[in-house]
Design a protein around this motif. Structure first.
Motif, PDB file in Angstrom:
ATOM      1  N   GLU A 140       7.702   0.767   5.100  1.00 43.78           N
ATOM      2  CA  GLU A 140       7.193  -0.206   5.888  1.00 43.78           C
ATOM      3  C   GLU A 140       7.266  -1.238   5.170  1.00 43.78           C
ATOM      4  O   GLU A 140       6.805  -1.379   4.084  1.00 43.78           O
ATOM      5  CB  GLU A 140       5.581   0.417   6.177  1.00 43.78           C
ATOM      6  N   HIS A 182       4.296   7.073   3.457  1.00 48.14           N
ATOM      7  CA  HIS A 182       5.091   5.946   3.445  1.00 48.14           C
ATOM      8  C   HIS A 182       4.904   4.992   2.341  1.00 48.14           C
ATOM      9  O   HIS A 182       3.669   5.124   1.876  1.00 48.14           O
ATOM     10  CB  HIS A 182       5.264   5.280   4.642  1.00 48.14           C
ATOM     11  N   HIS A 189       0.861  -1.242  -0.228  1.00 51.23           N
ATOM     12  CA  HIS A 189      -0.106   0.137  -0.112  1.00 51.23           C
ATOM     13  C   HIS A 189       0.685   1.447   0.107  1.00 51.23           C
ATOM     14  O   HIS A 189       2.028   1.199   0.382  1.00 51.23           O
ATOM     15  CB  HIS A 189      -0.652  -0.160   1.181  1.00 51.23           C
ATOM     16  N   GLU A 209      -3.730   3.741   1.757  1.00 55.69           N
ATOM     17  CA  GLU A 209      -4.106   3.644   3.115  1.00 55.69           C
ATOM     18  C   GLU A 209      -4.244   4.908   3.609  1.00 55.69           C
ATOM     19  O   GLU A 209      -3.201   5.852   3.532  1.00 55.69           O
ATOM     20  CB  GLU A 209      -2.845   3.115   3.859  1.00 55.69           C
TER      21      GLU A 209
HETATM   22 ZN    ZN Z   1       1.069   1.563   6.109  1.00 53.14          ZN
END
Ligand code: ZN
Length: 134
Positions: free
Chosen positions: A127, A77, A5, A52
Motif C-alpha cells: 500500500e 499488507h 504501517h 493497523e
Molecule cells: Zn493499510
C-alpha cells in the motif's frame, strides 16, 4: 520513504487488542470504519510506524476473503509512506509494475492510498500512503 504501517487482518479487533494492547503494550489511538474497503481499522503507534488491525465489516470484505483463504488472520499488507503518491504511482507504472489502483483513493484518516499488486512485489500486497497533512 518509510514504513507507515503494517496491515494485519483479524477476525475481531477486540480480540486482537488483547494481544497487541493488553499483552504487548501498544496503545489503540484511533478506530475507524472505512466503508469503501468494508473494513474497520484500529491504529496502534509503534516507533515511527503503526500496526493497523483490520476487521471485516461484511462477508464480501477483502479482509474476510483473505482470512477465509488463509484459514486465519495474519499480515495482509505493508504500507510505505510517500510524499507524492501520484508521482510514485507514475514511476511504478512506467517501470511496468502491476497496480491495483492506478489513481489514489481515500483511506483511513483521510490519507490518500493506492495498492500495488503482489505480483509486482514478489508476493507482498503493498500500500502506498500519502498522509493527510492538515
Ligand atoms: Zn493499510
Amino acid at each position: 520513504m518509510k514504513i507507515n504501517h503494517l496491515g494485519i487482518a483479524t477476525k475481531e479487533i477486540a480480540e486482537a487488542l488483547r494481544f497487541w494492547e493488553d499483552a504487548l503494550g501498544l496503545e489503540n489511538v484511533h478506530t475507524e470504519t472505512v466503508e469503501e474497503q468494508k473494513v474497520r481499522v484500529a491504529m496502534l503507534p509503534l516507533g515511527e510506524s503503526r500496526v493497523e488491525l483490520l476487521e471485516p465489516t461484511s462477508e464480501d470484505s477483502p479482509i474476510a476473503k483473505f482470512i477465509e483463504k488463509r484459514g486465519s488472520g495474519g499480515i495482509h499488507h505493508v504500507a510505505v509512506e510517500t510524499d507524492d503518491i501520484v508521482a510514485s504511482l507514475a514511476k511504478l507504472k512506467a517501470a511496468g509494475a502491476r497496480l491495483i489502483d492506478e489513481t489514489p483513493r481515500i483511506g483511513a484518516e483521510g490519507c490518500l492510498v493506492a495498492f500495488v499488486h503482489p505480483a509486482a512485489t514478489g508476493g507482498v500486497l503493498l500500500e502506498l500512503v500519502q498522509e493527510n497533512k492538515h
